[in-house]
Enzyme design. Sequence first.
Site, mmCIF file in Angstrom:
data_model
loop_
_atom_site.group_PDB
_atom_site.id
_atom_site.type_symbol
_atom_site.label_atom_id
_atom_site.label_comp_id
_atom_site.label_asym_id
_atom_site.label_seq_id
_atom_site.Cartn_x
_atom_site.Cartn_y
_atom_site.Cartn_z
ATOM 1 N N GLY A 66 -1.682 -3.100 13.335
ATOM 2 C CA GLY A 66 -0.339 -2.593 12.710
ATOM 3 C C GLY A 66 -0.616 -1.334 11.927
ATOM 4 N N ARG A 89 8.471 -19.997 16.863
ATOM 5 C CA ARG A 89 8.323 -21.342 16.280
ATOM 6 C C ARG A 89 9.766 -21.840 16.176
ATOM 7 N NH1 ARG A 89 5.095 -22.516 10.856
ATOM 8 N NH2 ARG A 89 6.782 -21.153 10.192
ATOM 9 N N THR A 90 10.383 -21.592 15.249
ATOM 10 C CA THR A 90 11.768 -22.096 14.997
ATOM 11 C C THR A 90 12.818 -21.099 15.869
ATOM 12 O OG1 THR A 90 11.213 -21.986 12.794
ATOM 13 C CG2 THR A 90 13.681 -22.435 13.266
ATOM 14 N N LYS A 145 15.887 -19.041 15.387
ATOM 15 C CA LYS A 145 15.872 -17.640 14.932
ATOM 16 C C LYS A 145 15.654 -16.654 16.129
ATOM 17 C CE LYS A 145 13.113 -16.716 10.937
ATOM 18 N NZ LYS A 145 12.183 -17.337 10.169
ATOM 19 N N THR A 173 11.095 -3.766 1.424
ATOM 20 C CA THR A 173 10.436 -4.785 2.226
ATOM 21 C C THR A 173 10.730 -6.188 2.029
ATOM 22 O OG1 THR A 173 7.946 -5.108 2.980
ATOM 23 C CG2 THR A 173 8.251 -4.775 0.414
ATOM 24 N N ALA A 201 10.132 -14.140 15.149
ATOM 25 C CA ALA A 201 11.375 -13.741 14.982
ATOM 26 C C ALA A 201 11.657 -13.545 13.548
ATOM 27 C CB ALA A 201 12.338 -14.601 15.415
ATOM 28 N N LEU A 227 0.877 -1.246 -0.112
ATOM 29 C CA LEU A 227 0.211 0.040 -0.031
ATOM 30 C C LEU A 227 0.829 1.311 0.141
ATOM 31 C CD1 LEU A 227 -2.607 -0.860 2.600
ATOM 32 C CD2 LEU A 227 -2.914 -1.124 -0.076
ATOM 33 N N LYS A 275 14.839 -6.729 3.692
ATOM 34 C CA LYS A 275 15.351 -5.671 4.421
ATOM 35 C C LYS A 275 16.705 -5.863 5.082
ATOM 36 C CE LYS A 275 10.769 -4.372 6.113
ATOM 37 N NZ LYS A 275 9.900 -3.863 6.986
HETATM 38 P P1 ATR Z 1 11.066 -14.075 7.630
HETATM 39 O O1 ATR Z 1 11.504 -15.105 8.605
HETATM 40 O O2 ATR Z 1 11.468 -14.417 5.926
HETATM 41 O O3 ATR Z 1 11.505 -12.688 7.544
HETATM 42 P P2 ATR Z 1 8.504 -13.148 8.027
HETATM 43 O O4 ATR Z 1 7.375 -13.216 7.198
HETATM 44 O O5 ATR Z 1 8.962 -11.697 8.243
HETATM 45 O O6 ATR Z 1 9.441 -14.075 7.355
HETATM 46 O O7 ATR Z 1 8.216 -13.717 9.505
HETATM 47 C C1 ATR Z 1 7.460 -14.843 9.370
HETATM 48 C C2 ATR Z 1 7.265 -15.117 10.998
HETATM 49 O O8 ATR Z 1 6.058 -15.720 11.437
HETATM 50 C C3 ATR Z 1 8.395 -16.054 11.596
HETATM 51 O O9 ATR Z 1 8.724 -15.695 13.017
HETATM 52 C C4 ATR Z 1 7.615 -17.322 11.504
HETATM 53 O O10 ATR Z 1 8.169 -18.363 12.425
HETATM 54 P P3 ATR Z 1 9.398 -19.343 11.828
HETATM 55 O O11 ATR Z 1 10.654 -18.369 12.101
HETATM 56 O O12 ATR Z 1 9.406 -20.766 12.889
HETATM 57 O O13 ATR Z 1 9.184 -19.703 10.533
HETATM 58 C C5 ATR Z 1 6.332 -17.118 12.027
HETATM 59 N N1 ATR Z 1 5.210 -18.044 11.509
HETATM 60 C C6 ATR Z 1 4.932 -18.237 10.168
HETATM 61 N N2 ATR Z 1 3.817 -19.046 10.279
HETATM 62 C C7 ATR Z 1 3.788 -19.552 11.276
HETATM 63 C C8 ATR Z 1 3.025 -20.491 12.156
HETATM 64 N N3 ATR Z 1 2.063 -21.404 11.479
HETATM 65 N N4 ATR Z 1 3.187 -20.738 13.428
HETATM 66 C C9 ATR Z 1 4.104 -19.883 14.090
HETATM 67 N N5 ATR Z 1 4.875 -18.905 13.427
HETATM 68 C C10 ATR Z 1 4.715 -18.825 12.162
#
Ligand code: ATR
Length: 277
Positions: free
Chosen positions: A246, A159-160, A163, A62, A136, A15, A66
């Site tokens: 946001g 989740r991960t 990170k 974006t 994260a 946007l 970044k």
């Molecule tokens: P990027 O990591 O490429 O910057 P982002 O869209 O900025 O991507 O971040 C996605 C965030 O949403 C991450 O924290 C991701 O968690 P993972 O690092 O484990 O991938 C989180 N995320 C996306 N889908 C999710 C889900 N189904 N459950 C929990 N966390 C999720």
Amino acid sequence: MKKYLVIGNPIGHSLSPLIHNYWMKKYRLTGSVYEKRKVEEKDLKDVIKEIRENKIIGVNVTVPFKKLIIPFIDELDFVAKETQSVNTLYKVDNKIVGYNTDSAGFWNTVNILYPYNDDPSMPSPLEGKCVFILGAGGVTSSIISALYNKGAKIILSNRTKKKAEELKKLFPELEVLDWGKRPVVCDIVINTTSVGLTKHEEIKIDFSDYNKNFHKNILFYDLIYNPKETSFLKDARLRGNRTMNGQMMFLNQAIYAFKLWTNITPEIDDEVIKLLD
Ligand code: ATR
């Protein structure tokens, strides 16, 4: 023609062009135009070259570039360096400078509830508070940097987990918590994940006991603004917590970028809010 750009991948739903072109018209910056461009990682150095050659005046960066843009930039401002995240580019004294306006954009919105005085002799409104951050991803470091060193305990869960541990290298005072767990009670809970972008997607963390009387002061903040109310925010509203999406952070980061490029601070009017709806 003064050309501005937002780069990302995907970029279709951005946007930013709507908002910046609205301000360019409103402030009579005739001959200025803001476009979006879908790029690949291999294109980043060419974008920088275009700025160097004044073919482009300013760029917003974006997802997912970044951090990836950083090696191509001559200088970073303090927050961009601290967060390793750049969302705005501008040429200053023949150097391409990378700025982070996400962090200030976020802080400005929380500041409404927690008025912060930059005078170091004044106590921080976040002193003794607890902030729980979910996710994260690319924007999370900007959120942490806005809240860091202001007296609050910051707990991060992703989740991960790896990170989240990576972010702890940038911000050593962070506490990392396993995904799915949560602290007993925190004053601010922030969703920086992409969960909720699609309707019916839910964060599977149980906040049901955040509904006691004193919990009406707890703020649930979701960086997502489309949909306007994710289930994370809806559940919080039904529990009686405060909620914020946001939208204002997005507008504020755009205001700071526009100010950098044009020296004009655009005001938030009804029209610009309508563009986001
Ligand atoms: P990027 O990591 O490429 O910057 P982002 O869209 O900025 O991507 O971040 C996605 C965030 O949403 C991450 O924290 C991701 O968690 P993972 O690092 O484990 O991938 C989180 N995320 C996306 N889908 C999710 C889900 N189904 N459950 C929990 N966390 C999720």
